[in-house]
Design a protein around this motif. Sequence first.
Motif, mmCIF file in Angstrom:
data_model
loop_
_atom_site.group_PDB
_atom_site.id
_atom_site.type_symbol
_atom_site.label_atom_id
_atom_site.label_comp_id
_atom_site.label_asym_id
_atom_site.label_seq_id
_atom_site.Cartn_x
_atom_site.Cartn_y
_atom_site.Cartn_z
ATOM 1 N N LEU A 110 0.833 -1.210 0.000
ATOM 2 C CA LEU A 110 0.000 0.000 0.000
ATOM 3 C C LEU A 110 0.864 1.255 0.000
ATOM 4 C CD1 LEU A 110 -2.662 -0.901 2.736
ATOM 5 C CD2 LEU A 110 -3.182 -0.305 0.344
ATOM 6 N N GLY A 111 0.436 2.237 -0.789
ATOM 7 C CA GLY A 111 1.008 3.581 -0.713
ATOM 8 C C GLY A 111 -0.113 4.527 -0.316
ATOM 9 N N LEU A 112 -0.019 5.086 0.860
ATOM 10 C CA LEU A 112 -1.094 5.950 1.382
ATOM 11 C C LEU A 112 -0.565 7.373 1.403
ATOM 12 C CD1 LEU A 112 -2.208 3.463 4.142
ATOM 13 C CD2 LEU A 112 -3.400 3.989 1.990
ATOM 14 N N VAL A 113 -1.014 8.150 0.438
ATOM 15 C CA VAL A 113 -0.412 9.452 0.160
ATOM 16 C C VAL A 113 -1.392 10.558 0.551
ATOM 17 C CG1 VAL A 113 0.667 10.893 -1.609
ATOM 18 C CG2 VAL A 113 0.788 8.384 -1.800
ATOM 19 N N ASP A 114 -1.012 11.402 1.494
ATOM 20 C CA ASP A 114 -1.881 12.515 1.919
ATOM 21 C C ASP A 114 -3.327 12.052 2.082
ATOM 22 O OD1 ASP A 114 -0.038 14.957 1.947
ATOM 23 O OD2 ASP A 114 0.420 13.989 0.045
ATOM 24 N N GLY A 238 2.099 20.473 -0.008
ATOM 25 C CA GLY A 238 0.860 20.343 0.735
ATOM 26 C C GLY A 238 0.183 19.008 0.468
ATOM 27 N N HIS A 239 -1.162 19.078 0.289
ATOM 28 C CA HIS A 239 -1.996 17.871 0.149
ATOM 29 C C HIS A 239 -1.754 17.161 -1.181
ATOM 30 C CE1 HIS A 239 -5.536 15.450 1.025
ATOM 31 N NE2 HIS A 239 -6.133 15.841 -0.084
ATOM 32 N N LEU A 240 -1.362 17.891 -2.210
ATOM 33 C CA LEU A 240 -1.157 17.277 -3.531
ATOM 34 C C LEU A 240 0.320 16.956 -3.751
ATOM 35 C CD1 LEU A 240 -3.586 19.088 -5.999
ATOM 36 C CD2 LEU A 240 -3.765 16.802 -4.987
ATOM 37 N N SER A 241 0.908 16.258 -2.788
ATOM 38 C CA SER A 241 2.350 15.972 -2.874
ATOM 39 C C SER A 241 2.723 15.320 -4.206
ATOM 40 C CB SER A 241 2.781 15.077 -1.715
ATOM 41 O OG SER A 241 2.058 13.861 -1.753
ATOM 42 N N ALA A 242 1.847 14.470 -4.732
ATOM 43 C CA ALA A 242 2.169 13.758 -5.972
ATOM 44 C C ALA A 242 2.277 14.704 -7.164
ATOM 45 C CB ALA A 242 1.116 12.690 -6.252
ATOM 46 N N VAL A 243 1.625 15.846 -7.059
ATOM 47 C CA VAL A 243 1.681 16.853 -8.125
ATOM 48 C C VAL A 243 2.776 17.877 -7.812
ATOM 49 C CG1 VAL A 243 0.331 18.686 -9.262
ATOM 50 C CG2 VAL A 243 -0.770 16.518 -8.624
#
Length: 262
Positions: A110-114, A238-243
């Motif tokens: 699992l990858g649980l991102v923000d 912030g919350h959109l770390s993947a972006v």
Amino acid sequence: MTTAPLETYTLREGYGTPLVLLHGFPLDHRMWADVAAALPGEPTVVAVDLPGLGASPLTGKPPSIEASADATAAALTAAGITRAVVAGLSMGGYVALALAERHASLVAGLGLVDTKSTADTDDARANRLRIADEAERSQTVDAVLGMPGAMLGETSKAARKPLTARVEEWIRGQRPDGVAWSQRAMASRPDRTHVLEGFAGPVAVVVGEEDVITPVGEAEHMAAAAASAQLVQVPGVGHLSAVEDPAAVADALADVLARAAV
Ligand code: MLT
């Protein structure tokens, strides 16, 4: 009632356990493009458009994260994926935890991102239902157009200015009924911390240090619950770390893929 399957997108063709990416709300698979490109090695990477968002239809079922997980499992099975590392950002993380609970044999890591494993507060739930009603009443996504202001970190808003317009454009393309369904689905979800307590596979918990929607404390709570979790705090996002910092998120997910392969 039979509905069309969710859309899946092969972002990379490679080898080994595939990586499945589940987007946040009110976005779609496009938010993962830079993470997919930044992943080291040659992984297979598949992204899904969750119900009613991007190009995916609604499920024909009452709104729930469980329905979203079941539709995702069906779409992955149709795509030939029987076991994968599943990573989700925010709402995608809620779906990833529901997949681990309801379709355990599918989830190798699992990858649980923000995201968070806890349920909504009463206030948050009421706010979601208000937004869902507003999207339906107005037949627009106006009620969620301001979200990039809270999703992007203060550093990104100052130093990575084009990101705000990019995220707004993704939101403008969503369907009002998909926005309403997703909000009602998230409002009804239970606490799933117990799923992490029982999960034996590798887990990465990733959080932007400037995330004000699912803050660092929520990530610490999930990391403490899972036996094999690695907590990665990403500075300056912030919350959109993947972006906002796709390379940092790609590194964390590559680590889960490597641990899932052992
Ligand atoms: C998301 O990014 O998916 C949303 O912020 C999730 C939420 O509203 O809980």
